[in-house]
Design an enzyme around this catalytic site. Sequence first.
Site, PDB file in Angstrom:
ATOM      1  N   HIS A  31       0.864  -1.185   0.000  1.00  0.00           N
ATOM      2  CA  HIS A  31       0.000   0.000   0.000  1.00  0.00           C
ATOM      3  C   HIS A  31       0.901   1.237   0.000  1.00  0.00           C
ATOM      4  CE1 HIS A  31       1.077   0.138   4.202  1.00  0.00           C
ATOM      5  NE2 HIS A  31       0.553  -1.064   4.401  1.00  0.00           N
ATOM      6  N   GLU A  32       0.276   2.403   0.076  1.00  0.00           N
ATOM      7  CA  GLU A  32       1.039   3.657  -0.020  1.00  0.00           C
ATOM      8  C   GLU A  32       2.109   3.773   1.065  1.00  0.00           C
ATOM      9  OE1 GLU A  32       1.336   6.412  -2.109  1.00  0.00           O
ATOM     10  OE2 GLU A  32       0.279   5.107  -3.488  1.00  0.00           O
ATOM     11  N   GLY A  33       1.859   3.140   2.217  1.00  0.00           N
ATOM     12  CA  GLY A  33       2.865   3.171   3.284  1.00  0.00           C
ATOM     13  C   GLY A  33       4.153   2.514   2.817  1.00  0.00           C
ATOM     14  N   HIS A  34       4.026   1.309   2.225  1.00  0.00           N
ATOM     15  CA  HIS A  34       5.221   0.634   1.696  1.00  0.00           C
ATOM     16  C   HIS A  34       5.869   1.478   0.591  1.00  0.00           C
ATOM     17  CE1 HIS A  34       2.761  -3.012   2.933  1.00  0.00           C
ATOM     18  NE2 HIS A  34       3.870  -3.190   3.608  1.00  0.00           N
ATOM     19  N   GLN A  58       6.948 -15.155  12.711  1.00  0.00           N
ATOM     20  CA  GLN A  58       6.545 -14.011  13.529  1.00  0.00           C
ATOM     21  C   GLN A  58       5.044 -14.019  13.830  1.00  0.00           C
ATOM     22  OE1 GLN A  58       8.005 -11.171  10.395  1.00  0.00           O
ATOM     23  NE2 GLN A  58       6.208  -9.989  10.969  1.00  0.00           N
ATOM     24  N   LYS A 146       5.184   3.033  11.695  1.00  0.00           N
ATOM     25  CA  LYS A 146       3.902   2.428  12.069  1.00  0.00           C
ATOM     26  C   LYS A 146       4.141   1.283  13.057  1.00  0.00           C
ATOM     27  CE  LYS A 146      -0.252   0.487  11.545  1.00  0.00           C
ATOM     28  NZ  LYS A 146       0.054  -0.892  11.412  1.00  0.00           N
ATOM     29  N   GLN A 150       8.942  -2.556  16.371  1.00  0.00           N
ATOM     30  CA  GLN A 150       9.722  -3.333  15.390  1.00  0.00           C
ATOM     31  C   GLN A 150      10.928  -2.508  14.904  1.00  0.00           C
ATOM     32  OE1 GLN A 150       8.110  -5.894  12.102  1.00  0.00           O
ATOM     33  NE2 GLN A 150       8.492  -4.066  10.892  1.00  0.00           N
ATOM     34  N   MET A 181      -2.030   3.473   7.440  1.00  0.00           N
ATOM     35  CA  MET A 181      -2.115   2.448   6.392  1.00  0.00           C
ATOM     36  C   MET A 181      -1.515   1.144   6.888  1.00  0.00           C
ATOM     37  SD  MET A 181      -1.808   4.189   2.782  1.00  0.00           S
ATOM     38  CE  MET A 181      -2.819   5.603   2.401  1.00  0.00           C
TER      39      MET A 181
END
Length: 279
Positions: A31-34, A58, A146, A150, A181
């Site tokens: 998505h746009e985040g990636h 995970q 986000k 991590q 996102m």
Amino acid sequence: MKVAMSLAEVRDLRHQLPDPFGLVPTMGFLHEGHLSLVRRAKSECGSVGVSIFVNPTQFGPEEDLEDYPRDVERDMLMLEDEKIDLLWTPMAEELYPPGYQTWVTVESLSQPLEGAHRLGHFRGVATIVTKLLTAVRPDRVYVGQKDAQQARVIRRLVQDLNLPVEVVNCAIVREPDGLAMSSRNAYLNPEERRAATVLHRALTAAAEAYAQGERGADALRLKMYEMLLGESMAKTQYVSVADPETLEEQWGPVERALLSLAVFVGKTRLIDNIVVGAG
Ligand code: PAF
């Protein structure tokens, strides 16, 4: 865009690419985040690679490994458009061969927050990220804020294992109504999608209180809880005001803090965070 599956292929292709090489590790369903990570990497690196691997180690036994959204063909088209140099879709049987028994554990940073509710999650993340980094030896690895914990765990493991890679933390990308996102947003039905904005509303309420002078960690947590209680479809798992570096929960006054939360909207577990304070 070259595509590699095996370790031998990815190592070979990576050697042919100009430095600095930037890696964006993902689990796909982009998505746009990636894409914001990819674009940042493109603007800063001589060549860029993306890995897509839904890392089984995970996910806990009760989690959504089987259901996790996947669409590699769509991801490939999106990455072609971004003109990345290398796509790596590792093979699970090569990364985790029969008899596999070596793990990377980042001790204290993996314990609180997500780690307290997703047992073994960060052991899986730290292990796969170490394997990806040692396989392709990027100069920079791009991670999203986000998943704040991590990002902190990855930064620590890179430091502790003396890996020669710079960790670049990238800002959260939000929908116009504030929802962060996430590939998991795809699970939300329209009513849940509307309710899911409560995560950002809760964080914003606390950040506004902070901006108006509130420094008490308890008061900031309460602000978030109050907002979350107003949304009947939201079931809060945790709300936290923590030190952004150590991730230790704070109880007294805070100057700089990571405000974070995990909330179920329907069956979907969503997380979000915001950092308040200078630095
Ligand atoms: O954030 C993710 O997509 C994953 O946790 C990561 C970093 C690719 C490791 O599997």
